[in-house]
Design a protein around this motif. Structure first.
Motif, PDB file in Angstrom:
ATOM      1  N   TYR A 147       0.867  -1.185   0.000  1.00  0.00           N
ATOM      2  CA  TYR A 147       0.000   0.000   0.000  1.00  0.00           C
ATOM      3  C   TYR A 147       0.899   1.227   0.000  1.00  0.00           C
ATOM      4  O   TYR A 147       1.665   1.415   0.951  1.00  0.00           O
ATOM      5  CB  TYR A 147      -0.903   0.022   1.242  1.00  0.00           C
ATOM      6  CG  TYR A 147      -1.913  -1.105   1.249  1.00  0.00           C
ATOM      7  CD1 TYR A 147      -3.100  -1.002   0.536  1.00  0.00           C
ATOM      8  CD2 TYR A 147      -1.658  -2.281   1.952  1.00  0.00           C
ATOM      9  CE1 TYR A 147      -4.019  -2.047   0.513  1.00  0.00           C
ATOM     10  CE2 TYR A 147      -2.566  -3.322   1.940  1.00  0.00           C
ATOM     11  CZ  TYR A 147      -3.741  -3.209   1.222  1.00  0.00           C
ATOM     12  OH  TYR A 147      -4.635  -4.241   1.191  1.00  0.00           O
ATOM     13  N   TYR A 148       0.832   2.015  -1.064  1.00  0.00           N
ATOM     14  CA  TYR A 148       1.645   3.237  -1.108  1.00  0.00           C
ATOM     15  C   TYR A 148       0.892   4.336  -0.356  1.00  0.00           C
ATOM     16  O   TYR A 148       0.326   5.242  -0.944  1.00  0.00           O
ATOM     17  CB  TYR A 148       1.978   3.618  -2.552  1.00  0.00           C
ATOM     18  CG  TYR A 148       2.996   2.659  -3.134  1.00  0.00           C
ATOM     19  CD1 TYR A 148       4.348   2.784  -2.814  1.00  0.00           C
ATOM     20  CD2 TYR A 148       2.598   1.602  -3.940  1.00  0.00           C
ATOM     21  CE1 TYR A 148       5.283   1.891  -3.311  1.00  0.00           C
ATOM     22  CE2 TYR A 148       3.540   0.690  -4.436  1.00  0.00           C
ATOM     23  CZ  TYR A 148       4.869   0.853  -4.110  1.00  0.00           C
ATOM     24  OH  TYR A 148       5.792  -0.045  -4.579  1.00  0.00           O
ATOM     25  N   GLU A 149       0.871   4.185   0.952  1.00  0.00           N
ATOM     26  CA  GLU A 149       0.129   5.113   1.819  1.00  0.00           C
ATOM     27  C   GLU A 149       0.952   5.405   3.054  1.00  0.00           C
ATOM     28  O   GLU A 149       1.711   4.551   3.515  1.00  0.00           O
ATOM     29  CB  GLU A 149      -1.183   4.463   2.274  1.00  0.00           C
ATOM     30  CG  GLU A 149      -2.221   4.316   1.197  1.00  0.00           C
ATOM     31  CD  GLU A 149      -3.444   3.591   1.754  1.00  0.00           C
ATOM     32  OE1 GLU A 149      -3.887   3.933   2.859  1.00  0.00           O
ATOM     33  OE2 GLU A 149      -3.922   2.671   1.067  1.00  0.00           O
ATOM     34  N   LYS A 150       0.740   6.587   3.616  1.00  0.00           N
ATOM     35  CA  LYS A 150       1.428   6.960   4.849  1.00  0.00           C
ATOM     36  C   LYS A 150       0.588   6.516   6.043  1.00  0.00           C
ATOM     37  O   LYS A 150      -0.626   6.760   6.073  1.00  0.00           O
ATOM     38  CB  LYS A 150       1.597   8.480   4.854  1.00  0.00           C
ATOM     39  CG  LYS A 150       2.392   8.991   5.992  1.00  0.00           C
ATOM     40  CD  LYS A 150       2.580  10.477   5.820  1.00  0.00           C
ATOM     41  CE  LYS A 150       3.337  11.010   6.996  1.00  0.00           C
ATOM     42  NZ  LYS A 150       3.590  12.417   6.861  1.00  0.00           N
ATOM     43  N   VAL A 151       1.222   5.862   6.994  1.00  0.00           N
ATOM     44  CA  VAL A 151       0.506   5.497   8.221  1.00  0.00           C
ATOM     45  C   VAL A 151       0.455   6.732   9.116  1.00  0.00           C
ATOM     46  O   VAL A 151       1.492   7.341   9.404  1.00  0.00           O
ATOM     47  CB  VAL A 151       1.204   4.314   8.925  1.00  0.00           C
ATOM     48  CG1 VAL A 151       0.628   4.079  10.308  1.00  0.00           C
ATOM     49  CG2 VAL A 151       1.096   3.057   8.062  1.00  0.00           C
ATOM     50  N   THR A 152      -0.756   7.093   9.551  1.00  0.00           N
ATOM     51  CA  THR A 152      -0.898   8.337  10.327  1.00  0.00           C
ATOM     52  C   THR A 152      -1.144   8.076  11.810  1.00  0.00           C
ATOM     53  O   THR A 152      -0.982   8.974  12.635  1.00  0.00           O
ATOM     54  CB  THR A 152      -2.053   9.194   9.766  1.00  0.00           C
ATOM     55  OG1 THR A 152      -3.224   8.360   9.693  1.00  0.00           O
ATOM     56  CG2 THR A 152      -1.718   9.742   8.388  1.00  0.00           C
ATOM     57  N   ASP A 153      -1.560   6.842  12.139  1.00  0.00           N
ATOM     58  CA  ASP A 153      -1.767   6.527  13.560  1.00  0.00           C
ATOM     59  C   ASP A 153      -1.677   5.017  13.780  1.00  0.00           C
ATOM     60  O   ASP A 153      -1.888   4.229  12.846  1.00  0.00           O
ATOM     61  CB  ASP A 153      -3.139   7.054  14.017  1.00  0.00           C
ATOM     62  CG  ASP A 153      -3.164   7.296  15.533  1.00  0.00           C
ATOM     63  OD1 ASP A 153      -2.099   7.098  16.184  1.00  0.00           O
ATOM     64  OD2 ASP A 153      -4.218   7.663  16.052  1.00  0.00           O
TER      65      ASP A 153
END
Ligand code: FAD
Length: 445
Positions: A147-153
């Motif tokens: 998943y090309y996503e930033k983990v925010t929490d």
């Protein structure tokens, strides 16, 4: 003691798709397969390694040490030729007193230089392939979903850990933090791991000079250019050839613009570049990334472990090798021992402690290197010794091989220390220091 284990159907989240996250995923799949365990791994990565410049790059000198190349190929991970920008077969030692080319101890071309992303900002060369993208591709082949996503929490739950991104909220049985030195993401782990203290860092410098293939070949060849100059804060300065580019790496403490300028404007460095080309005037992709100089404390708890730069690395060198070591150790622990805090303490912590102990020796070695850097006579003696060694057989080039391993990170600091303390090496060094006070050095052309 809690007993928490992975089971068939267990879900693992790996945050960070750099080398540590990829090595963990590759080994976890391989070992689970061997145990007949059906697991799934989701890798979350904020960067796209296909992009050029800082947004697609995990800032690094891009040297893969010979020991790592060998270990990886024994694991079936053979770095493809389109990822390797150049095979390095010698190093060129530059001091204010002179320059000498030192061949690898056994005349083999065994270390590789490569790009972590797909090349510097502004480059239009489509042949530049990313090392990190290659590793992620291997993970995908093993079964991982990227998943090309930033983990925010990250949220702790009684029976798992929830990962939050701007698009999703998913619960996992195990979370592996391979987030490098990203301070915001490390803070998220501080929230869920009691007693976790992130690594201590300092600023470094990287710059990619676009000189064109011909000029790189002519002026730098297949040699890593290492500088032992009497300049403040710099423990290690190197110019590393990579295709059309030469990468400048400066390691030390809190490297800033002023320190960089003192290095690139020095006569010794300018002399390496083509005539009339001033390195300070070349339009280049550059950054001041952080490096791990003291490992994290308590990088694990129930259902969570941190690996790579986020937990333990090798001081100044071979961080990719340390990512391999900690990634594999974490994978072995979660498959064979379990995912409770006690399991990580028993099987993963000793690996981190071993890296810590070796780094303590590394600190001493860099202290001695700094003393040598500052002393004209010690430097001349060392230089004389390596110049003289070039006429000897590989196995007799003891100081050259010590320096090669120090510069490339190919051996442990303990091994480097023991080889330096060899009485023959010490006596020869002292003799060379004394003699160099009286006699000028004959240089290899
Ligand atoms: C100047 C310099 C030169 C170096 N030279 C070398 C060298 O020549 N050879 C060598 O072996 N090592 C070198 N290193 C060290 C090496 O770069 C690191 O040790 C190595 O990259 C560590 O790998 P990692 O996977 O732990 O972390 P990283 O490579 O930093 O990967 C972490 C990943 O996590 C991702 N991430 C972070 N937060 C989030 C989030 N919230 N959500 C999603 N993704 C996230 C990041 O985007 C990144 O891709 C150098 C380091 C520096 C600073």
């Amino acid at each position: 003691m809690k007993n928490i284990n992975l089971e068939n159907g267990s879900k693992i989240a790996v945050i960070g798709g750099g080398p540590a996250g990829s090595f963990f995923s590759i080994f976890a799949y391989d070992l689970a397969d061997r145990m007949g365990l059906d697991i799934s791994i989701d890798i979350y990565e904020a960067k796209n390694f296909e992009k050029k410049g800082p947004t697609g790059c995990n800032h690094c000198g891009g040297i893969v040490s010979e020991s790592l190349v060998q270990m990886l190929s024994a694991e079936g991970i053979v770095i493809p030729s389109h990822v390797i920008r150049r095979g390095i077969e010698s190093y060129t030692l530059h001091l204010e007193q002179g320059t000498t080319v030192i061949d690898t101890p056994f005349h083999e071309q065994r270390i590789a230089s490569m790009f972590r992303g797909s090349g510097p900002l502004g480059s239009t060369d489509t042949s530049l392939k990313s090392f990190d993208a290659y590793l992620l591709e291997l993970c995908k082949k093993k079964g991982a979903t990227i998943y090309y996503e930033k983990v925010t929490d990250i949220e702790n739950e009684p029976d798992g850990i929830t990962i939050v991104t701007s698009n999703s909220k998913t619960k996992y049985d195990l979370v592996v933090g391979a987030v490098g030195l990203n301070p915001k993401t490390l803070n998220l782990f501080q929230k869920i791991i009691p007693g976790f203290k992130p690594p201590t860092t300092t600023k470094t410098y990287i710059c990619e000079f676009d000189l064109g293939f011909e000029a790189v070949n002519k002026h730098f060849g297949n040699s890593m250019h290492v500088f032992l100059l009497n300049l403040p804060n710099i423990k290690f300065g190197a110019l590393i050839p990579k295709g059309n580019y030469v990468t400048l790496v400066l390691l030390g403490s809190e490297i800033n613009r002023e320190i960089v300028d003192s290095f690139v404007n020095s006569q010794t460095v300018r002399a390496c570049f083509p005539e009339g080309v001033e390195p300070k005037n070349i339009n280049s992709c550059q950054c001041f990334p952080s490096i791990n100089i003291k490992n994290a404390e308590n990088p694990y708890s129930d259902r969570v472990v941190l690996i790579g730069d986020s937990s333990s690395s090798k001081l100044y060198k071979n961080g990719i090798g340390a990512a391999y070591i900690t990634g594999k150790a974490a994978a072995t622990t979660v498959i064979f021992d379990g995912i409770a805090k006690e399991d990580f303490k028993k099987s993963f912590q000793p690996v981190c402690s071993k890296l810590d102990a070796d780094n303590a020796i590394g600190k001493m070695i860099f202290l001695v290197t700094t003393i040598i850097q500052k002393s004209k006579f010690l430097k001349k003696g060392l230089f004389r010794m390596v110049v003289f060694e070039q006429s000897k057989e590989g196995s007799q080039r003891k100081m050259s091989s010590v320096l090669w391993d120090t510069f490339t990170g190919s051996a442990s600091y303990q091994s480097i220390l023991l080889r330096t303390l060899n009485p023959t090496v010490l006596v020869t060094l002292i003799w060379n220091i004394v003699i160099s006070v009286f006699k000028p050095i004959k240089q290899k052309k």
